[in-house]
Design an enzyme around this catalytic site. Sequence first.
Site, PDB file in Angstrom:
ATOM      1  N   PRO A  15      48.480  37.034  34.039  1.00 13.51           N
ATOM      2  CA  PRO A  15      49.390  37.677  32.905  1.00 13.51           C
ATOM      3  C   PRO A  15      48.912  38.012  31.548  1.00 13.51           C
ATOM      4  CG  PRO A  15      51.063  36.334  34.220  1.00 13.51           C
ATOM      5  CD  PRO A  15      49.887  35.854  34.393  1.00 13.51           C
ATOM      6  N   GLY A  16      49.117  38.564  30.816  1.00 12.30           N
ATOM      7  CA  GLY A  16      48.677  38.812  29.222  1.00 12.30           C
ATOM      8  C   GLY A  16      47.033  38.944  28.880  1.00 12.30           C
ATOM      9  N   GLY A  67      45.883  42.541  29.882  1.00  8.12           N
ATOM     10  CA  GLY A  67      45.513  43.515  29.562  1.00  8.12           C
ATOM     11  C   GLY A  67      45.665  44.643  30.885  1.00  8.12           C
ATOM     12  N   LYS A  68      46.305  44.502  31.748  1.00  8.96           N
ATOM     13  CA  LYS A  68      46.186  45.586  33.044  1.00  8.96           C
ATOM     14  C   LYS A  68      47.384  46.739  32.950  1.00  8.96           C
ATOM     15  CE  LYS A  68      48.060  42.468  35.751  1.00  8.96           C
ATOM     16  NZ  LYS A  68      47.863  41.121  34.772  1.00  8.96           N
ATOM     17  N   THR A  69      47.986  46.741  31.744  1.00 13.53           N
ATOM     18  CA  THR A  69      49.133  47.679  31.557  1.00 13.53           C
ATOM     19  C   THR A  69      48.030  48.274  30.664  1.00 13.53           C
ATOM     20  OG1 THR A  69      51.150  46.442  32.289  1.00 13.53           O
ATOM     21  CG2 THR A  69      51.509  48.505  31.378  1.00 13.53           C
ATOM     22  N   SER A  76      34.267  21.388  43.703  1.00 14.35           N
ATOM     23  CA  SER A  76      33.022  21.693  42.805  1.00 14.35           C
ATOM     24  C   SER A  76      33.151  20.265  42.453  1.00 14.35           C
ATOM     25  CB  SER A  76      33.864  22.249  41.693  1.00 14.35           C
ATOM     26  OG  SER A  76      34.739  21.621  41.087  1.00 14.35           O
ATOM     27  N   GLY A  91      45.181  39.839  37.717  1.00 15.22           N
ATOM     28  CA  GLY A  91      45.095  39.228  37.160  1.00 15.22           C
ATOM     29  C   GLY A  91      45.979  38.425  36.739  1.00 15.22           C
ATOM     30  N   LYS A 126      33.364  27.479  32.985  1.00 16.39           N
ATOM     31  CA  LYS A 126      33.615  25.974  33.569  1.00 16.39           C
ATOM     32  C   LYS A 126      31.862  25.581  31.752  1.00 16.39           C
ATOM     33  CE  LYS A 126      33.938  25.046  37.919  1.00 16.39           C
ATOM     34  NZ  LYS A 126      32.910  24.694  39.674  1.00 16.39           N
TER      35      LYS A 126
END
Length: 946
Positions: free
Chosen positions: A487-488, A490-492, A836, A485, A879
């Site tokens: 950065p920022g 919340g993975k860590t 799209s 995903g 969207k």
Amino acid sequence: MGKTQSQVLPIVALPRDTVLLPGVTLRIPIANRADVAAVLANIYSRASSPRLEQTPVTIGFVPLVSPYLSQDGKRLIEGKGGKRGHLEVDPARATGKDLFAYGTFGRVSGVQGRRPGELALVVEGQNRFKLEEITKERPFLEARVTRHEDSAIDASDEAIQPLFSELKQLSRELLALVRLSSILPRGPATTLSPILARRLELFIARKDIQEAGNLADFMSNVLECSHEEKLRILSALNIKERLERAVELLQKQISAIQGNTRVISITTNTPQDLDLDRLTKLRGETLRRRMINGTMPSGIGMPSGFPGFSGGNSNGTEEESNEMTELKKRLDEAGLSAEAKKVADREIRRLEKMNPAQAEYQVCRNYLENLAEIPWTKMTEDKLDSATLSRARKQLDDDHYGLDKIKKRLLEYLAVLRLKQAVNADLEAQIQHIIQPSQSLDKGSVEQSGSADDASTPKPPNEEEIQILKTKRMVDKSPILLLVGPPGTGKTSLAKSVAASLGRKFHRISLGGVRDEAEIRGHRRTYVAAMPGLVVNGLKKVGVANPVFLLDEIDKLGMSNFHGDPSAAMLEVLDPEQNYTFNDHYINIPIDLSKVLFIATANSLDTIPPPLLDRMETISLSGYTTLEKRHIARRHLIPKQVTTNGLQKDQILMEDDVVDKIITSYTRESGVRNLEREIGSVCRAKAVEYAEAKDSVTPSEAESTSNPPKLPSPTVYSPTVTIDDLDSILGIERFEEEIAAKDSRPGVVTGLVAYSTGAQGSILFIEVADMPGSGRVQLTGKLGDVLKESVEVALTWVKAHAYDLNLSSSPDEDVMKSRSIHVHCPSGAIPKDGPSAGLAHTVALVSLFSGKSVRPTLAMTGEVSLRGKVTPVGGIKEKLIGALRAGVKTVLLPQGNKKDVRDLPEEVKQGLEIVHVGHIWEALKVVWPGEHWVGERGWSGVESRL
């Protein structure tokens, strides 16, 4: 700092360049020292007088001040130290201003010397003290002092532990250099003999962290350092500061020895020139001279059979034996595997035969210590009970908003792990039930062996049945998850929450910038300064075999180069079929990593090699939407920043519209890091207003009431943050939000884009204009290749169905014969691409050629084929949230995107009318519900003229 106690005691000024440190024995000459005689006389008279209890009398020993230091040990500019330095002061006539501010309590052991001029006081240093006030100067000094005792040290102190380890390592290195320099013909002169250095090595090895301060004092006394450096050690009451200064002195001494040592090479071309007996005899004479000159105490035991010496003691051998016993005990407690046990026994036997002076000795010892520190069998008990899933779900929900897919996967893992442990517990109970009768057989006596009733004798356990049950045990192979995903997002922090919900140890390994394969798999022991890799070091740090390892930024792991291929080395770590026998090059023994829960993070999958990606279970974390960011700000970011900036919960209020304004106009990003920074800026601005309002209350107003209010008056300070305040706090808006148009005209259609900037969905206006020409099509707005192809497909379909759409009077008429069109998407500086916008382009062309306008509150997304079929697209969630924010009321979606609508927030479902279409004719019915088309009557859902 430690414990302190105030008292008055006699003071003796130490001779020039002399400092008494705690734990050190010092000989102080007392010739021409009338003050020392007066102190001793005073002690003698008090000791001979009758007293109810004999309390020991302590003397304080204080060094003379240095012209380069202040009295409390601070460095001064050279030459600015005062009117006179310590070299000009007679210790017998010293006054309070000549003394250093710190000293040491000394216990007098006796007086040595045969003649009056050689008498010396033997003093053993005990504790530090600080001079507070000189109470008497003649006939001897007396002062009020504050005693200092070092406090207990926490073994897990992250500040002191590395300093203590470095002090021990540098001390051993210094002593090894001293011993090495003794065998060189022109080595640097040192005050330590090789044998004394060896005994000091054993003395240092026995020290633990509670004696860190004592070891720093001891090594500072051993070193050849200046008077000022010893004064700074004496004034360091804080153990951390004392360790830092001692380490600095050791590094300086080691550098000096290494710089002055010259390596001598001996050639073997003429063996007759090398007389070993003569060399041995010369070395014995050198050691004897050192003993006679006092540089080596005569009580130190010498090796048996050494030329020129007889006898000796076995203290060194006993201490080495104690160290070896302690190492063996640590290896036994480590629970080594069978193979590791075999290797450790072999290395122990080698170590016992080695001379400690050999370089290989320390290499072998370090290897065994690493084996003892690896958690081979020690594991953390997982918190698996009836409330495990509910507790884990609550932990994850409290720490993170959204992220339902990853939460679901982690709860699945917990459920499976709990079921496996339940099966293993049942099998263990069955094994115990089989073994239990045999235990009674072992405990029973053979008293009834003569009885004829042999049938009642318990039978031994069936080993084959036990082995079958053991093979049915469920093996716990932890999954290897990959969180992908922006950065920022919340993975860590999500990995930390997983460790907390499981009750396991957590360790983070940063793989960004790792370019050497040896950093992962360790260095082979044949290399200098070899060490284990990142994985084994992580296991040593956490101390258990089943932690949660976070492999951060795995997509930034180095590729193949002349140092090896780090990404290929990770295959063995992350392959469930291999990592139960992971082989670190330094340890060179299989290590089981199957119980480690690996969670890797990445920003993109493009740079991860396919074989490595195949070993991991990929879970995508899309960027947060505006609604999710609002909830995150409410639950986590705002309370955190309010507390961080010294405010209370009721001292700042931000409504949802203010938070939404910050999200949409100031922070276009995937994560929430910039959002937290902007919220922090708002909180700091309100903190300034609150502080100014509080300071504006005059003292007279505050004293007029007995209980002045803690909060200022609401008329002075307003805790509410409005949208108008954001302009003065955060500046002008950085991003403009696309808003649905209020009027409509032919050729203008509202499309949808998933990621305008920072994972924010928004609307996109598509404008089509025609002009006299020859059928040329012009595209502007920085459109990508896919969007250009969408325009071509849409134009082809419209031209092919011009008669059916009532755009031409006959099927053979070309609507583009005498006209050219121009397709434009505003915000031309922003690149646009993606499959799209085909439906929007088609409707825009029909609107232009027919002269019918499209409602501005109607938006659409989807790609079209040449047959007119509307195909599904991605980014539906982003969207539709962007459409709702822009004021759109109705949205046309492809029929294939019905499944994506289920995951939409309730606010979006209630605020938008979502219509699914499978063909362009269906879309045209929704766009212009009252219109009738020629081709509409013949369309059956599979119609095509191509």
